[in-house]
Design an enzyme around this catalytic site. Structure first.
Site, PDB file in Angstrom:
ATOM      1  N   GLU A  44       0.836  -1.200   0.000  1.00  0.00           N
ATOM      2  CA  GLU A  44       0.000   0.000   0.000  1.00  0.00           C
ATOM      3  C   GLU A  44       0.871   1.251   0.000  1.00  0.00           C
ATOM      4  O   GLU A  44       1.845   1.356   0.774  1.00  0.00           O
ATOM      5  CB  GLU A  44      -0.896   0.010   1.241  1.00  0.00           C
ATOM      6  CG  GLU A  44      -1.779   1.259   1.344  1.00  0.00           C
ATOM      7  CD  GLU A  44      -2.561   1.326   2.655  1.00  0.00           C
ATOM      8  OE1 GLU A  44      -3.644   1.927   2.648  1.00  0.00           O
ATOM      9  OE2 GLU A  44      -2.087   0.790   3.681  1.00  0.00           O
ATOM     10  N   LYS A 123     -10.091   1.678  -1.890  1.00  0.00           N
ATOM     11  CA  LYS A 123     -10.177   1.251  -0.491  1.00  0.00           C
ATOM     12  C   LYS A 123     -11.504   1.699   0.113  1.00  0.00           C
ATOM     13  O   LYS A 123     -11.848   2.885   0.084  1.00  0.00           O
ATOM     14  CB  LYS A 123      -8.998   1.841   0.279  1.00  0.00           C
ATOM     15  CG  LYS A 123      -8.812   1.311   1.695  1.00  0.00           C
ATOM     16  CD  LYS A 123      -7.520   1.887   2.279  1.00  0.00           C
ATOM     17  CE  LYS A 123      -7.240   1.379   3.682  1.00  0.00           C
ATOM     18  NZ  LYS A 123      -5.989   1.972   4.226  1.00  0.00           N
ATOM     19  N   CYS A 156      -4.953  -3.042   3.590  1.00  0.00           N
ATOM     20  CA  CYS A 156      -4.561  -2.680   4.951  1.00  0.00           C
ATOM     21  C   CYS A 156      -5.732  -2.694   5.936  1.00  0.00           C
ATOM     22  O   CYS A 156      -6.173  -3.750   6.377  1.00  0.00           O
ATOM     23  CB  CYS A 156      -3.853  -1.332   4.943  1.00  0.00           C
ATOM     24  SG  CYS A 156      -2.806  -1.038   6.397  1.00  0.00           S
TER      25      CYS A 156
END
Length: 295
Positions: A44, A123, A156
């Site tokens: 990321e 995300k 993440c």
């Protein structure tokens, strides 16, 4: 003939660079260590290293990180070429891109295919600290095929939200890749422990690939130990760790995933969580409001 997929996780070290060409050379050197892999995963926001190419970057506030979006075209060209020439599917970590309406940025995982096509995953759950960069959230969870294997992306903090991996697994994901960038050891272990939990509860493989390096403020340091994870059950490593990188240093790890073993484990493993979670769906519906409260 067994169904397998060889994956590589590239634990990228952020360093101060004098321009995109230096960044690209570092990327290519690392990709040269992944020749055996069909699927390559980078971390990321490893493109945060490009922030250091800006004159006076050390005097910028953390909120200025979104300016790495200026490199989006160069980033896309680099990985489009790399996927084509290397004949690999490359999950090129994630990168900040400007929102289409010009309001803020999107933390976007790009997947580059050898045929030149590109898919994106925005995300869906940003980490609280990301709000300071003007980051907005996506609304789509959609796995994609890599040969005979179905792959989902969970960036993440998304890995700390069980519903994300559950939705991907319900759509057929057998492998979930988790590019991450965690600023502390505690943050690293939150994502790592959750990645292992997602592998167990969904009976999937997970590739956890963090960013490392510490160019200095205003960039946060990256705490990293990339891993390839499996369910903790017979046929796999007892601790569920199939491969693991060195801690907080640039590294590349590779693992060969056996999909036949995974599906057999779903049928006959000691903990058949993939099927048992579906078996009790009637119970979950009874508590639907508690599970999925209105925002």
């Amino acid at each position: 003939m067994p169904t397998t997929l060889t994956v590589a996780a590239v634990q990228f070290e952020m360093r101060e660079v004098d321009g995109f060409a230096a960044f690209a050379r570092q990327v290519r050197r690392l990709l040269d260590r992944t020749d055996d892999a069909q699927l390559v995963v980078l971390p990321e926001l490893f493109t945060a290293a490009l922030f250091t190419a800006r004159p006076g970057w050390r005097d910028e506030p953390p909120s200025a990180l979104g300016r790495i979006a200026d490199y989006t075209d160069d980033y896309a060209a680099l990985f489009t070429e790399s996927a084509r020439t290397r004949d690999q599917v490359i999950v090129a970590g994630s990168h900040l891109v400007r929102a289409p309406d010009g309001e803020g940025v999107l933390n976007t995982a790009f997947v580059f295919f050898p045929d030149g096509s590109v898919s994106r995953h925005v995300k869906t759950h940003i980490f609280p600290a990301e709000s300071g960069w003007g980051t907005r959230e996506g609304d789509v969870l959609a796995p994609f095929p890599v040969g005979p294997v179905t792959v989902g992306v969970s960036v993440c903090y998304e890995t700390e939200i069980p519903e994300v991996s559950t939705i991907l697994a319900r759509q057929g994901a057998e492998l979930i890749v988790s590019p991450s960038y965690t600023f502390t050891e505690a943050g690293f272990w939150r994502v790592r422990h959750c990645a292992q939990a997602r592998a167990i509860e969904n009976q999937v493989y997970v590739v956890h690939c963090p960013t490392t390096g510490n160019p200095g403020a205003p960039l946060s340091p990256g705490w990293a130990r990339a891993s390839v994870l499996s369910p903790c059950d017979s046929g796999f490593a007892a601790d569920g760790v199939l491969a693991e990188a060195a801690t907080n240093t640039e590294d590349v790890i590779t693992a060969r995933l056996d999909l036949d073993l995974l599906h057999e484990n779903r049928r006959t493993g000691a903990a058949t969580t993939h099927g048992d979670r579906r078996r009790r769906s009637g119970l979950y519906r009874r508590y639907a409001e508690a599970l999925l409260p209105r925002a």
